[in-house]
Design an enzyme around this catalytic site. Structure first.
Site, PDB file in Angstrom:
ATOM      1  N   SER A   1     -63.097  28.338 -51.852  1.00 19.45           N
ATOM      2  CA  SER A   1     -64.388  28.580 -51.521  1.00 19.45           C
ATOM      3  C   SER A   1     -64.814  29.983 -52.292  1.00 19.45           C
ATOM      4  O   SER A   1     -64.808  29.987 -53.518  1.00 19.45           O
ATOM      5  CB  SER A   1     -64.796  28.506 -50.408  1.00 19.45           C
ATOM      6  OG  SER A   1     -66.101  27.999 -49.932  1.00 19.45           O
TER       7      SER A   1
ATOM      8  N   LYS B   1     -66.376  19.417 -47.345  1.00 18.84           N
ATOM      9  CA  LYS B   1     -66.501  20.971 -46.564  1.00 18.84           C
ATOM     10  C   LYS B   1     -66.304  21.000 -44.921  1.00 18.84           C
ATOM     11  O   LYS B   1     -67.368  20.924 -44.275  1.00 18.84           O
ATOM     12  CB  LYS B   1     -67.960  21.736 -46.862  1.00 18.84           C
ATOM     13  CG  LYS B   1     -68.219  23.057 -46.908  1.00 18.84           C
ATOM     14  CD  LYS B   1     -67.190  23.730 -47.984  1.00 18.84           C
ATOM     15  CE  LYS B   1     -67.067  25.139 -47.753  1.00 18.84           C
ATOM     16  NZ  LYS B   1     -66.235  25.704 -48.731  1.00 18.84           N
TER      17      LYS B   1
END
Length: 584
Positions: free
Chosen positions: A386, A193
């Site tokens: 995402s 991430k």
């Protein structure tokens, strides 16, 4: 008493004048709206015309109307609408008045999936037997990828072709933040991430380098294969062009290598098109029809079967007027679920994500749409990652293109601490007096261990929710989703292989397959949300865009960094967002 009466009278007169101005203004606005509502007649397309696709600006999913501030400042837009381009190409294939397509490559471009979508549409157009030509003074790589499908690929005798491969450009702001005395506190889930890295690192982590290389490599290979097939050479040859820095080679070399088919000046290219369309005299004008004009002549299909195409483009935010606004998008989806005139839905996603809360609200609204017994497909554009994947994962079927960027299943939180800015840089000391020990959590003091642990627990819960939504939507075990999650970003081809999407295909193919599943031989496409109105519709609602433009003008090259600070300040605490990476 006399002064009092004068004041009262002045107030009454002022109120009356204000009322009259407002009334007249509303009357004039109503007249303009009525005139606009009547619509102008569709433009007449002459025989022997050429569809002119001028790539001279950015390509967006679709265009919005001008704002009031844009109108009074005389600010136009050079953007082109992807939906208009595709609609024009598809219609031109069967329009007897259109003889061919002219790709006028002047430097504008869109994302990888956007250009691939246009390219596939042109390939379908060529099946009609009509010709396609391309011209450029110099080709950018993006333009060349699109133009390579043309029958004739012309270059100015003094021009160049830029083929260099793909690379991802990532900005890092930690040095700037350190100078400002701002410490960004990060709470995240997912090794990959990487959206938080620009705020805490000065270069990409090894995990991020690994994932970026892993998704740009197959995208570049796809480019090489498609260019090679169109130009009649092996993909390895195209890769060799990139390695040789071919943009520095002479136009004659490009011609010998088969990179282009002819070296022509623009007027010579236009003379060729005149001959092809029967324009004998030099005084005859070339019948070029721009997309913006031609699309107005395309008649909408009439059918009782309606497929809604809902555009979800930009950052996902809780509220506001730009991007994918949760408080507006979720109610709109619920309205579509209850609308008897809407039979099915395609969600067109082009978003790198944003607010986790807004993503959840949109996901839940889409679940309600399915609960109404209606089919729901997703078509992914350049990026659906995402939060963009969050709102997609519950679809009955998910379509993406080989060059789409998707995945990035992960969550993070950013909480800046500006104590260093206030105390060390500005000489401002802040004291807090509170009833409880955790009352002062905010952006001034660094988080305490308890506060950080509590925030981490909240982010962990959000991640488990996200993973659970994906597992349910994709009908996969949670552990299988976690194995491909961790915030990792994937290219479309890999996403298909690991089960994140169902099929490779563009928006047209997605809509066509949805119509077939619904049993529709004929259907009409209705686009949502409604585009922003023209300037006179928003005159009363206009706000601070002028101020924003002044700031942009004054800051110049420093404007992106100013916007980065504003964006960080406005971010909701918990984010489903991938990094801002420019691939070129």
């Amino acid at each position: 008493m006399k002064q009092f009466l004068i004041s009262v009278l002045a107030t009454i007169v002022g109120v009356f004048i204000t009322f009259m101005i407002a009334t007249v203004g509303m009357f004039l606005m109503s007249i303009m709206m009525l005139v606009a509502g009547m619509g102008s007649p569709a433009p007449k397309i002459q025989s022997h015309s050429i569809l002119h696709i001028a790539l001279d600006g950015p390509i967006e999913e679709r265009l919005q109307g001008k704002s009031f501030m844009d109108e009074i400042q005389g600010i136009g837009t050079d953007a082109m609408a992807l939906n208009d381009i595709i609609k024009s190409i598809d219609n031109a294939a069967t329009d007897s008045k259109i003889e061919g397509i002219y790709l006028d490559c002047r430097g504008g471009s869109g994302g990888a999936a956007t250009m691939a979508y246009i390219r596939s549409s042109i390939e379908r157009f060529k099946e009609s037997g009509k010709w396609v030509v391309a011209y450029a003074d110099s080709y950018t790589q993006s333009n060349y990828y699109l133009a390579s499908v043309a029958d004739s690929l012309w270059l100015n005798p003094q021009g160049a072709v830029d083929i260099h491969g793909l690379g991802g450009t990532l900005p890092f702001y930690k040095g700037l933040l350190d100078k400002l005395g701002v410490d960004v506190q990060v709470i995240k889930v997912g090794t990959y991430k990487s959206a938080v890295e620009p705020y805490i690192l000065t270069e990409p982590s090894e995990a991020n380098r690994e994932q970026v290389k892993a998704y740009i490599t197959p995208i570049w290979q796809y480019y090489c294969n498609q260019i090679g097939d169109a130009r009649g050479v092996e993909a390895g040859i195209v890769n060799g062009w990139a390695d040789s820095l071919i943009m520095t080679r002479s136009p004659e070399h490009l011609l010998r290598e088969g990179v282009v088919t002819s070296l022509l000046y623009r007027h010579e290219a236009e003379e060729w098109m005149k001959e092809m369309t029967g324009k004998d005299s030099k005084d005859d004008k070339l019948g070029l029809v721009p997309v913006s004009k031609y699309v107005q002549s395309v008649k909408s299909k009439k059918s009782s079967n309606n497929i809604a195409v809902l555009y979800a483009v930009g950052d996902i935010v809780d509220s506001g007027n730009e991007g994918i606004v949760g408080e507006k998008m979720a109610p709109l989806i619920l309205d579509l679920a209850e609308d008897d005139d809407v039979d099915a839905l395609v969600l067109r996603v082009n978003s790198g994500g944003g607010s986790a809360f807004a993503s959840e609200q949109i996901w839940e609204a889409l679940e309600q749409f399915k609960a109404a017994g209606k089919k729901f497909y997703v078509s992914m554009g350049d990026v659906a990652a995402s939060g963009g994947y969050y709102i997609s994962c519950g679809a009955d079927r998910i379509y993406c293109q080989p060059v789409t960027i998707t995945g990035s299943i992960g969550i993070f939180g950013l909480i800046p601490s500006i104590k260093g800015l206030l105390t060390d840089k500005l000489g401002v000391n802040v004291a807090t007096i509170a009833t409880n020990p955790e009352a002062n959590i905010g952006i001034v003091d660094p988080m305490t261990p308890f506060q950080r642990a509590s925030m981490q627990a909240m982010v962990d819960r959000g991640y488990e929710t996200f993973v659970g939504r994906c597992a349910a939507g994709r009908d996969m075990p949670v552990d299988s989703i976690k194995a491909i999650a961790e915030g990792r970003v994937w290219d479309g081809q890999t996403a298909l292989r690991i089960g994140l999407v169902d099929q490779l295909g563009d928006l047209d193919e997605c809509i066509g397959d949805l119509a077939a599943e619904c049993g529709f031989d004929e259907y009409k496409i209705v686009e949502y949300p409604e585009p922003r109105g023209e300037w006179w519709e928003e005159m009363i609602l206009s706000s601070g865009s002028l101020q924003e433009r002044i700031v942009k003008s004054e800051l110049g090259e420093a404007y992106p960094y100013y916007m980065m600070m504003r964006k960080m300040q406005r971010l909701e605490h918990v984010q489903c967002r991938m990094e801002d990476v420019v691939i070129e």
